[in-house]
Design an enzyme around this catalytic site. Structure first.
Site, PDB file in Angstrom:
ATOM      1  N   LYS A  67      17.911  69.314  -0.556  1.00 44.24           N
ATOM      2  CA  LYS A  67      18.162  68.925   0.833  1.00 44.24           C
ATOM      3  C   LYS A  67      17.440  69.839   1.811  1.00 44.24           C
ATOM      4  CE  LYS A  67      22.628  66.946  -0.023  1.00 44.24           C
ATOM      5  NZ  LYS A  67      23.990  66.698   0.359  1.00 44.24           N
ATOM      6  N   ARG A  68      17.201  71.055   1.383  1.00 41.85           N
ATOM      7  CA  ARG A  68      16.616  72.019   2.305  1.00 41.85           C
ATOM      8  C   ARG A  68      15.097  71.981   2.325  1.00 41.85           C
ATOM      9  NH1 ARG A  68      21.199  73.498   0.647  1.00 41.85           N
ATOM     10  NH2 ARG A  68      20.393  73.877  -1.434  1.00 41.85           N
TER      11      ARG A  68
END
Ligand code: GLU
Length: 447
Positions: free
Chosen positions: A220-221
């Site tokens: 997600k990052r």
């Protein structure tokens, strides 16, 4: 029976590329088969969920054009814009979960343990015929073999993911569970729960992961992993949707640019690729460029005006013909609308700063009389159009015995502040005589 599929995100952060693709595949399958696409927000984990994340999910789905087909009638925060119903929220379905847990308890299929409720997991291995992954037999780890039972309701009364996920799939008549491969390891538990409720489990299709370009798992990052980033950068939804379809699905004829209608017609679950998909930003950019070129004028203007507004440039204070003429000089010259303010912002604000390296090179004493001569030649023009400006620049260059470029570069820098941009002559024409001469005059003080 028509298929019923769902997208069941947990609202814990951004809608990321993997989630958007899962939603898209479900939506495509529903549209392809004439079935139903359900949106269910899995928000039972109150500590990790947020309203903001729900909004990001809904905004992202709407942006991609993924409309859902049913849900409770609502006038709540989600608004009635997607038909007259919002998505289902698990936080509003507590009674169902409690009833189901009680049913399991009363039939001896679950038991209380330290205040929580645990499900009696079946001991035999469970085979899953996954529509993408093939047959998967989930073996229990040693720890699980010793005690494969698992908590379905915590001691504080909160139902656990496995339970709510299955109860809702069951109550909502979901026929196909299309979701990320990270859930394959949960599926044996889900199948066992379905059996305990006396209902055959749905078909499962676990979609392979999305990897970064370097082969590492996309998290997600990672840069580019959030859908919102593409929305903010002025990507076109149709380009992003087309690109997402190619992440794990292929029309099998080497085509890559396909409209969503074409994809809907061709999409089917057995064609979902079994291997992991690599995220290819260049391909996304290429598609973006292709779709941007095809935009009709109205949409082009609308998206461009938005992009300028996001950068704090108000095009509304300029006459419409000026705005349109300015934007016409940019057509086909950029890929994402997010690039536009830097590329052509000079039309909508004064030039205060000049590209420093270029200024060092172009704003030099020997260029001063040249740019001065060019400004005089422009000043004498009756018709300030691109063709006349080009002729004037070329004849000034010839009279000075220099190449046209010697005048073009400092002139562009003077009127735009940049080294690159739309055609110089067209830019000058749009800016008009007064502004062009004024900017050249102001720049001349810097030489
Ligand atoms: N809430 C789960 C997730 O966001 C959904 C899993 C599923 O689709 O069954 O990963």
């Amino acid at each position: 029976m028509k298929p019923r599929v769902r997208f069941a995100p947990s609202p814990t952060g951004h809608l990321h590329i993997g989630g958007a693709r899962t939603a898209l595949f479900n939506w495509l399958y529903a549209r392809h088969t004439g079935g139903a696409f359900i949106l269910r927000i899995e928000d039972t984990d109150t500590a990790r969920n947020s309203q903001e994340a729900v909004k990001l999910i809904l905004d992202g789905l709407r942006w991609l054009g993924l409309d859902w087909d049913e849900g409770p009638l609502t006038a709540d925060a989600t608004g009635p814009s997607q038909g007259d119903f919002g998505p289902y929220f698990q936080s509003q379905r507590h009674a169902n979960y409690r009833n189901r847990v009680e049913a399991l308890l009363s039939r001896g299929l679950a038991y209380e343990h330290a205040g929580a409720v645990k499900f009696k997991m079946q001991r035999e291995p469970i085979a899953i015929n996954d529509l993408v992954a093939g047959q998967v037999i989930r073996k229990l780890t040693d720890r699980e073999a010793a005690d494969p039972d698992f908590v379905i309701m915590r001691s504080d009364g909160q139902p656990v993911f496995h339970l709510v996920n299955v109860v809702d799939d069951l109550d909502m008549g979901v026929t196909h569970v299309i979701r990320g491969e990270d859930h394959l390891s949960n599926t044996a538990r889900h199948v066992a729960l379905f059996r305990a409720f006396g209902v055959p489990p749905p078909h499962y299709a676990h979609i392979p992961l999305i990897l970064n370009a370097d082969g590492s798992k996309m998290s997600k990052r990672d840069k580019g992993a959030s859908l919102a980033a593409y929305m903010e950068q002025g990507f076109l939804a149709e380009a992003v949707a087309n690109y997402l379809c190619l992440l794990g699905w292929s029309p099998k004829d080497n085509r890559e640019k396909l409209s969503i209608e074409e994809i809907t017609e061709r999409f089917d679950v057995p064609q979902i690729l079994r291997h992991n998909a690599r995220f290819d930003y260049e391909k996304l950019l290429w598609l973006q460029g292709e779709y941007a070129r095809e935009l009709n004028d109205d949409r082009f203007y609308e998206l461009a005006v938005h992009a300028f507004a996001r950068a704090g440039l108000d095009t509304n204070s300029y006459p419409l013909p000026y705005v349109k003429a300015a934007l016409d000089t940019c057509k086909g010259k950029f890929k994402t609308f997010g690039e536009l303010p830097a590329y052509a912002g000079f039309y909508f604000r004064d030039v205060q700063d000049y590209n420093p390296e270029a200024a060092k090179k172009d704003f030099v004493p020997e260029n001063k009389p040249r740019v001065q001569a060019l400004r005089d030649a422009f000043g004498k023009l009756d018709k300030f159009d691109a063709a006349s400006l080009e002729t004037a620049l070329k004849s000034t260059a010839a009279a000075l015995g220099v190449k046209a470029g010697v005048l073009v570069h400092p002139c562009r820098l003077a009127v735009t502040g940049n080294v690159a941009g739309p055609s110089l002559y067209h830019s000058l024409e749009v800016l008009g005589k007064e502004k062009s001469l004024q900017r050249m005059g102001r720049a001349l003080e810097r030489f």
